[in-house]
Write a protein that holds these residues in place. Structure first.
Motif: not given
Length: 216
Positions: A102-120, A129-137
């Motif tokens: 979902r676009p809103r989920d991607v934007l949310h997680d991207a903001r957290l990743a850019l600020t190094l606050r994304l839990p893993h 990651q889900r978007l990137l894997y789909i795109v690379v496929l």
């Protein structure tokens, strides 16, 4: 075996990556490195743009050798990709791990990743990651299709035509290769930021917190 954590819960080693996912991942990594390096050598023989790749970043030694490497890696990549796709659809791996996006989920997680606050959590893909894997496929499919149109422009004239002709197909192939290379760079950067993800792609297991476990 479970081990007691500091907060009173327990951690347990669980399977997060199946054997097929792990094997196809490493075969794919090897094939892609061979394809990119041999592709750069082929590109150097007839550049599309005013630059060439350094000789140390290529394989094959000469044009004929590089083409042989490229085709060998291509068939390995295709065979490996078919195994991965069959496994992904048969086990619902794609649906469970890559969807929904979902676009809103991607934007949310991207903001957290850019600020190094994304839990893993190992084995769990965030929205980026889900978007990137789909795109690379999709880039992989585009690479194979455009590569075939360049390889057999007469026999597969209909395919070459879909890409707007031989010369434009070369540019599509180069752009798809650049997309895959960019994904690899991001992927390696994430592994360096979260190095605990690497062992699980070898062993298939990772430590997870188990809730509701009490001492006997």
């Amino acid at each position: 075996m479970a081990e007691k954590a500091l907060n009173g819960t327990r951690t347990q080693r669980v399977i997060v990556h199946s054997l097929i996912v792990r094997v196809t991942h490493w075969v794919n990594a090897f094939a892609m490195v061979c394809m990119v390096m041999s592709g750069w050598a082929i590109y150097n023989a007839s550049p599309l743009f005013p630059f060439r790749f350094p000789a140390w970043a290529t394989v094959g030694g000469w044009l004929g050798g590089s083409i042989a490497w490229h085709f060998a890696a291509m068939w390995l990549l295709v065979a490996n990709g078919l195994v991965y796709l069959a496994h992904g659809f048969a086990t619902r791996h794609f649906r469970k791990h890559f969807l929904p996006v979902r676009p809103r989920d991607v934007l949310h997680d991207a903001r957290l990743a850019l600020t190094l606050r994304l839990p893993h959590e190992t084995g769990v893909y965030n929205a980026v990651q889900r978007l990137l894997y789909i795109v690379v496929l999709l880039f992989g499919v585009l690479l194979v299709a455009s590569g075939l149109s360049i390889w057999k422009p007469v026999q597969l004239a209909w395919l070459t035509g879909l890409f707007g002709g031989y010369e434009f197909a070369r540019r599509v192939h180069f752009a798809a290769m650049a997309g895959v290379a960019g994904f690899v760079v991001v992927h390696l950067a994430l592994v360096m930021l979260v190095p605990r993800t690497l062992p699980s792609m070898i062993t298939g297991r990772a430590r997870r917190v188990v809730h509701g476990v009490t001492d006997a």
